[in-house]
Design a protein around this motif. Structure first.
Motif, PDB file in Angstrom:
ATOM      1  N   LEU A  60       0.846  -1.202   0.000  1.00 30.73           N
ATOM      2  CA  LEU A  60       0.000   0.000   0.000  1.00 30.73           C
ATOM      3  C   LEU A  60       0.881   1.252   0.000  1.00 30.73           C
ATOM      4  O   LEU A  60       1.690   1.441   0.914  1.00 30.73           O
ATOM      5  CB  LEU A  60      -0.891  -0.003   1.243  1.00 30.73           C
ATOM      6  CG  LEU A  60      -1.982   1.060   1.299  1.00 30.73           C
ATOM      7  CD1 LEU A  60      -3.082   0.734   0.300  1.00 30.73           C
ATOM      8  CD2 LEU A  60      -2.540   1.170   2.706  1.00 30.73           C
ATOM      9  N   PRO A  61       0.749   2.114  -1.015  1.00 26.01           N
ATOM     10  CA  PRO A  61       1.539   3.358  -1.043  1.00 26.01           C
ATOM     11  C   PRO A  61       1.035   4.303   0.042  1.00 26.01           C
ATOM     12  O   PRO A  61       0.086   5.060  -0.146  1.00 26.01           O
ATOM     13  CB  PRO A  61       1.278   3.919  -2.443  1.00 26.01           C
ATOM     14  CG  PRO A  61       0.626   2.814  -3.214  1.00 26.01           C
ATOM     15  CD  PRO A  61      -0.093   1.977  -2.224  1.00 26.01           C
ATOM     16  N   ALA A  67      -6.452   2.978   4.380  1.00 27.60           N
ATOM     17  CA  ALA A  67      -7.599   2.078   4.437  1.00 27.60           C
ATOM     18  C   ALA A  67      -7.987   1.885   5.886  1.00 27.60           C
ATOM     19  O   ALA A  67      -7.170   2.050   6.794  1.00 27.60           O
ATOM     20  CB  ALA A  67      -7.278   0.736   3.787  1.00 27.60           C
ATOM     21  N   GLU A  68      -9.255   1.554   6.076  1.00 26.02           N
ATOM     22  CA  GLU A  68      -9.708   1.241   7.430  1.00 26.02           C
ATOM     23  C   GLU A  68     -10.808   0.203   7.387  1.00 26.02           C
ATOM     24  O   GLU A  68     -11.538   0.085   6.408  1.00 26.02           O
ATOM     25  CB  GLU A  68     -10.173   2.496   8.161  1.00 26.02           C
ATOM     26  CG  GLU A  68     -11.311   3.243   7.494  1.00 26.02           C
ATOM     27  CD  GLU A  68     -11.656   4.526   8.239  1.00 26.02           C
ATOM     28  OE1 GLU A  68     -10.824   5.022   9.021  1.00 26.02           O
ATOM     29  OE2 GLU A  68     -12.778   5.032   8.038  1.00 26.02           O
ATOM     30  N   ARG A  69     -10.901  -0.507   8.494  1.00 29.71           N
ATOM     31  CA  ARG A  69     -11.949  -1.513   8.667  1.00 29.71           C
ATOM     32  C   ARG A  69     -12.266  -1.513  10.164  1.00 29.71           C
ATOM     33  O   ARG A  69     -11.951  -2.438  10.885  1.00 29.71           O
ATOM     34  CB  ARG A  69     -11.477  -2.890   8.203  1.00 29.71           C
ATOM     35  CG  ARG A  69     -12.611  -3.884   8.038  1.00 29.71           C
ATOM     36  CD  ARG A  69     -12.119  -5.287   7.707  1.00 29.71           C
ATOM     37  NE  ARG A  69     -13.237  -6.189   7.469  1.00 29.71           N
ATOM     38  CZ  ARG A  69     -13.132  -7.520   7.497  1.00 29.71           C
ATOM     39  NH1 ARG A  69     -11.958  -8.099   7.755  1.00 29.71           N
ATOM     40  NH2 ARG A  69     -14.185  -8.272   7.270  1.00 29.71           N
ATOM     41  N   LEU A  70     -12.879  -0.439  10.580  1.00 32.17           N
ATOM     42  CA  LEU A  70     -12.979  -0.125  12.006  1.00 32.17           C
ATOM     43  C   LEU A  70     -13.694  -1.192  12.822  1.00 32.17           C
ATOM     44  O   LEU A  70     -13.279  -1.527  13.916  1.00 32.17           O
ATOM     45  CB  LEU A  70     -13.652   1.226  12.188  1.00 32.17           C
ATOM     46  CG  LEU A  70     -12.845   2.418  11.635  1.00 32.17           C
ATOM     47  CD1 LEU A  70     -13.640   3.712  11.778  1.00 32.17           C
ATOM     48  CD2 LEU A  70     -11.498   2.525  12.333  1.00 32.17           C
ATOM     49  N   THR A  76     -13.132   0.855   3.961  1.00 34.38           N
ATOM     50  CA  THR A  76     -12.988   2.001   3.064  1.00 34.38           C
ATOM     51  C   THR A  76     -11.538   2.137   2.647  1.00 34.38           C
ATOM     52  O   THR A  76     -10.636   2.018   3.484  1.00 34.38           O
ATOM     53  CB  THR A  76     -13.446   3.298   3.754  1.00 34.38           C
ATOM     54  OG1 THR A  76     -14.798   3.149   4.176  1.00 34.38           O
ATOM     55  CG2 THR A  76     -13.349   4.470   2.793  1.00 34.38           C
ATOM     56  N   LEU A  77     -11.318   2.361   1.367  1.00 32.80           N
ATOM     57  CA  LEU A  77      -9.993   2.645   0.821  1.00 32.80           C
ATOM     58  C   LEU A  77     -10.015   4.082   0.310  1.00 32.80           C
ATOM     59  O   LEU A  77     -10.927   4.462  -0.415  1.00 32.80           O
ATOM     60  CB  LEU A  77      -9.658   1.683  -0.318  1.00 32.80           C
ATOM     61  CG  LEU A  77      -8.330   1.892  -1.037  1.00 32.80           C
ATOM     62  CD1 LEU A  77      -7.154   1.543  -0.114  1.00 32.80           C
ATOM     63  CD2 LEU A  77      -8.260   1.041  -2.312  1.00 32.80           C
ATOM     64  N   LYS A  78      -9.021   4.861   0.704  1.00 29.82           N
ATOM     65  CA  LYS A  78      -8.990   6.262   0.327  1.00 29.82           C
ATOM     66  C   LYS A  78      -7.685   6.592  -0.385  1.00 29.82           C
ATOM     67  O   LYS A  78      -6.618   6.051  -0.046  1.00 29.82           O
ATOM     68  CB  LYS A  78      -9.122   7.151   1.563  1.00 29.82           C
ATOM     69  CG  LYS A  78     -10.433   6.985   2.315  1.00 29.82           C
ATOM     70  CD  LYS A  78     -10.469   7.875   3.547  1.00 29.82           C
ATOM     71  CE  LYS A  78     -11.768   7.680   4.320  1.00 29.82           C
ATOM     72  NZ  LYS A  78     -11.815   8.497   5.568  1.00 29.82           N
ATOM     73  N   ILE A  79      -7.787   7.520  -1.329  1.00 29.44           N
ATOM     74  CA  ILE A  79      -6.605   8.055  -2.011  1.00 29.44           C
ATOM     75  C   ILE A  79      -6.670   9.574  -1.886  1.00 29.44           C
ATOM     76  O   ILE A  79      -7.696  10.188  -2.196  1.00 29.44           O
ATOM     77  CB  ILE A  79      -6.566   7.685  -3.509  1.00 29.44           C
ATOM     78  CG1 ILE A  79      -6.753   6.193  -3.721  1.00 29.44           C
ATOM     79  CG2 ILE A  79      -5.235   8.136  -4.113  1.00 29.44           C
ATOM     80  CD1 ILE A  79      -6.851   5.784  -5.193  1.00 29.44           C
ATOM     81  N   GLN A  80      -5.599  10.153  -1.362  1.00 32.27           N
ATOM     82  CA  GLN A  80      -5.562  11.609  -1.219  1.00 32.27           C
ATOM     83  C   GLN A  80      -4.126  12.096  -1.236  1.00 32.27           C
ATOM     84  O   GLN A  80      -3.360  11.742  -0.310  1.00 32.27           O
ATOM     85  CB  GLN A  80      -6.270  12.039   0.073  1.00 32.27           C
ATOM     86  CG  GLN A  80      -6.303  13.552   0.263  1.00 32.27           C
ATOM     87  CD  GLN A  80      -7.187  13.977   1.427  1.00 32.27           C
ATOM     88  OE1 GLN A  80      -7.630  13.160   2.228  1.00 32.27           O
ATOM     89  NE2 GLN A  80      -7.437  15.264   1.527  1.00 32.27           N
TER      90      GLN A  80
END
Lengths: 115, 112
Positions: A60-61, A67-70, A76-80
């Protein structure tokens, strides 16, 4: 039985914008995976969760991806910020836990286009 | 570069004939091998798997052959149907974790 659910199915954004993808695995599957698939290539693992713990995030860069899996269910996977090279299909998969090999079930993916 | 990945190897087969899709894998220590089918706009779908201590396994209309000497895997589809049109990927993994590595895909094109 419902399969792996992903949303959105398609997303078009401009570069430098943030984007998030959501995945709901098959009920009872403790293991969840996020893959990246470039056009014409096989999926490449980004991160693997066992319940809420990320057990393999080596690909994962982390400078722009998170990412989270609370609660150990959906993820959720996020790119920012997103870059042009992030255009790809992002696949989520899930499998039951247990020693050794467990079949992975894939969702339909989210196709991301970064302009 | 990225353009190379766009040119998937393509196998064109007459409807009703048998198809054979080949894959060369990389890790001689892999414990199991899997074939996936991916239709346009969908995620990969499991077809069949084989353990490294086997050399052949049969499913419904499909057979997987494993040759560990030359690290070669093949998928045979009997009596190919239009619904078999897809990209096929082989994958390999080890028992100690659930991580699988996908190989290059092959596009199967069914001729009427």
């Amino acid at each position: 039985e419902a399969g792996v659910v992903q949303s959105p199915r398609y997303k078009i954004i401009e570069k430098k914008q943030p984007v998030a993808f959501w995945c709901n695995p098959i009920s009872g599957h403790n293991t969840l995976y996020w893959y990246l698939q470039n056009l014409g290539q096989g999926p490449e693992l980004l991160i693997r969760y066992e319940n809420e713990e990320a057990v393999d995030d080596s690909q994962l860069p982390k400078d722009r991806f998170s990412a989270e899996r609370l609660k150990g269910v959906d993820s959720t996977l996020k790119i920012q910020p997103a870059e042009l090279g992030d255009s790809a299909v992002y696949l989520c998969a899930s499998s039951p836990s247990g020693p050794g090999y467990n079949e992975q079930f894939f969702g339909p993916g989210t196709r991301l286009t970064v302009l | 570069g990225e353009s190379v990945g766009l040119h998937l190897p393509t196998l064109s087969v007459q409807e009703g004939d048998n198809s054979i899709i080949n894959c060369a894998y990389s890790n001689s220590a892999s414990d199991y091998f899997i074939w996936y089918k991916q239709e346009s706009g969908k995620g990969p779908q499991f077809i069949i798997d084989i353990r490294s201590n086997m050399d052949k396994r049969q499913g419904q209309r499909v057979t997987v052959l494993l040759n560990k000497t030359v690290k070669h895997l093949s998928l045979q589809i009997a009596a190919t149907q239009p619904g078999d049109s897809a990209v096929y990927f082989c994958a390999e993994g080890k028992n100690r974790d659930d991580k699988i590595i996908f190989g290059k895909g092959t596009r199967l094109h069914i001729l009427p």
